[in-house]
Design a protein around this motif. Structure first.
Motif, PDB file in Angstrom:
ATOM      1  N   ASP A 230     -29.886 -55.581  45.799  1.00 53.24           N
ATOM      2  CA  ASP A 230     -29.828 -54.716  47.178  1.00 53.24           C
ATOM      3  C   ASP A 230     -28.202 -54.530  46.997  1.00 53.24           C
ATOM      4  OD1 ASP A 230     -32.459 -54.879  47.955  1.00 53.24           O
ATOM      5  OD2 ASP A 230     -32.122 -56.778  48.886  1.00 53.24           O
ATOM      6  N   GLU A 232     -25.030 -53.599  50.072  1.00 52.56           N
ATOM      7  CA  GLU A 232     -24.583 -53.473  51.366  1.00 52.56           C
ATOM      8  C   GLU A 232     -23.550 -52.039  51.383  1.00 52.56           C
ATOM      9  OE1 GLU A 232     -22.166 -55.810  54.223  1.00 52.56           O
ATOM     10  OE2 GLU A 232     -23.841 -56.674  54.202  1.00 52.56           O
ATOM     11  N   THR A 265     -27.614 -51.948  55.642  1.00 51.22           N
ATOM     12  CA  THR A 265     -27.944 -52.505  54.497  1.00 51.22           C
ATOM     13  C   THR A 265     -29.004 -51.661  53.712  1.00 51.22           C
ATOM     14  OG1 THR A 265     -29.441 -53.982  55.543  1.00 51.22           O
ATOM     15  CG2 THR A 265     -27.120 -54.940  55.142  1.00 51.22           C
ATOM     16  N   HIS A 328     -32.504 -52.596  58.922  1.00 51.10           N
ATOM     17  CA  HIS A 328     -31.404 -52.490  57.991  1.00 51.10           C
ATOM     18  C   HIS A 328     -30.068 -51.747  58.360  1.00 51.10           C
ATOM     19  CE1 HIS A 328     -33.361 -54.249  54.644  1.00 51.10           C
ATOM     20  NE2 HIS A 328     -34.330 -53.499  55.096  1.00 51.10           N
TER      21      HIS A 328
END
Length: 492
Positions: A230, A232, A265, A328
């Protein structure tokens, strides 16, 4: 009217349609409607019935198409804007390893292509194609970009909720939409292997020089950070706190207010894949349930409800708003704007598909469909090959896979309706049309230009890669469909 006259009307109508779209550059929506009206008059439909026939054709087609294409576009828009497409590609590479970046990207592109239209989906993945190609030490992005483009366009033509396959299914039998979805995905799996195998051999036979502008972009492209799952992303304002100063217009007094800024995110690859697979699983439940449960029972009705493609996409969209968006850091208004903006390009597709349904309705109501398909059937052409050949002819002539599938489906609609075919056989006829709409894609197809321009292929290079691979998988797919047809006919 005599079949020969009706066939002549069909030939002239199709030639006029091609002339208006290709030479005069009319919008496909307008050209289809205008040709439909002229065809109805020439074929002997009563003048007072022409416009009602047009309206009926539009309404019948849009019932399913507007639902599925609209919801599919919304789901695709969420996946695109929240970074889901990129994270799938990165995660696939991480799982399979750096040495298998090409297959990883192909798998990821197949998942991304299911809910997102080809042109949007491919453009989303172009930066990933560049960085993966760079990390794999390829001299150009063509080695990875060409097979990804062909695989994605194959899925676009063969798997709902994309407009061509949805429109042809609506015309021939809306009840087999779930079966077509499952069979289309099953067919796409071996095609992915074939495309990758073909591309490796094609790439080994030439240098495949890039256009100068793409060569410059590729030189500047950085290798993908394959170790990150992942990432950000700053939502534009950064994280933490900021101050907003306002002034009173009367007193001139300034007031400073501290506000919390939002951090956006990227969702996990697992969440994105789950949301893509969710509607497929729901459709599969309904389709399999239909085969093993007694019809018209409460259980069968519940399974049919769960497996309805429109409901499956609706559930996926609602969940995607929260799981990929709000959860998110995206605001509620942000998600609303993303989904609304996704409908704009989809609206064009929906209207063109509806107009194609009008043309198909005119072909059916006037008897032209019976005349054309009847002539070919009388000549000994089986319906499965008839469907493929008609779609192939229209694809080569005017480029649009959607128009090719709808026109071919309109021409065989009467024959299919009168043939007493099983649902499996009808689904295979629809896939035969899809295979015709994939094959022989060349310079009059917008997909050809999207694929070649974004990865730097010349026209000749596009014909040697895109056109060749599209044709191979189209004809090979048709061979597989033909074998399945023989088995289905034996069972029936």
């Amino acid at each position: 009217m005599s079949p020969i006259y009706l066939i002549a009307v069909a030939v002239i109508a199709i030639a006029l349609l091609l002339f208006l779209v290709m030479k005069l550059k009319w919008p496909a929506y307008l050209a289809l409607l205008a040709v439909s009206v002229l065809t109805a008059l020439a074929a002997g439909i009563a003048i007072q019935e022409v416009i009602p026939t047009v309206i009926a054709g539009m309404g019948t087609t849009l019932g399913n198409v507007a639902l599925l294409v609209g919801l599919g576009a919304m789901l695709g828009g969420i996946i695109e804007k929240t970074g889901g497409a990129e994270i799938i590609a990165r995660k696939a590479a991480k799982v399979l390893g750096k040495d298998r970046l090409g297959p990883a990207l192909l798998i990821a592109s197949g998942l991304v292509a299911i809910p997102i239209f080809f042109d949007v989906a491919f453009i989303i993945l172009v930066p990933i194609i560049f960085s993966f190609a760079k990390a794999s030490a390829h001299k150009s992005p063509i080695a990875l970009g060409a097979p990804v483009a062909v695989f994605m366009v194959f899925i676009h033509n063969a798997v709902p909720p994309h407009p061509g396959i949805v429109g042809s299914t609506t015309l021939l039998n809306p009840d087999v939409m779930g079966l077509v979805t499952i069979l289309g995905i099953l067919l796409a799996i071996p095609m992915g292997f074939v495309i990758w195998w073909l591309s490796k051999r094609i790439m080994a036979r030439g240098s495949w020089e890039m256009s100068p502008e793409i060569a410059e972009k590729y030189a500047d492209a950085g290798a993908a950070n394959l170790g990150s799952g992942d990432r950000e992303v700053d939502g534009g304002a950064g994280s933490g706190r900021a101050a907003i100063t306002t002034a009173d217009p009367v007193t001139g007094t300034s007031t400073t207010t501290a506000v919390r800024e939002r951090t956006i995110t990227t969702p996990s690859a697992g969440a994105v894949v789950a949301l893509i697979l969710l509607p497929i699983v729901m459709i599969a439940i309904g389709t399999v349930g239909k085969l093993i449960v007694e019809p018209e029972t409460p259980v069968a009705n519940v399974l049919a409800f769960i497996g309805a493609p429109a409901l499956a996409l609706l559930v996926a969209c609602v969940l995607a708003m929260y799981l990929l968006g709000v959860r998110h850091g995206w605001g509620k208004q942000d998600m609303s704007d993303i989904m609304d903006s996704a409908l704009a390009p989809a609206a064009i597709v929906v209207f063109v598909t509806g107009a194609g349904g009008v043309f198909a309705r005119v072909l059916t109501e006037s008897g032209i469909g019976d005349a054309v398909s009847g002539m070919l059937v009388d000549a000994g052409v089986p319906i499965i090959f008839l469907a493929f050949i008609l779609a192939l002819i229209f694809k080569v002539a005017q480029g649009s896979g959607t128009v090719a599938t709808l026109t071919a489906a309109g021409l065989v609609q009467s024959t299919v309706a009168a043939g007493g075919y099983s649902e499996l056989q009808v689904a295979l006829i629809i896939l035969a049309i899809a295979m015709g709409s994939v094959s022989l894609s060349h310079i009059n197809d917008s997909g050809f230009w999207i694929a070649t321009k974004f990865i730097g292929l010349s026209v000749a290079g596009g014909l040697k890669t895109w056109t060749f691979m599209c044709t191979v998988v189209g004809f090979l797919g048709m061979a597989i469909v033909s074998v399945a047809w023989l088995l289905a006919s034996a069972i029936a």
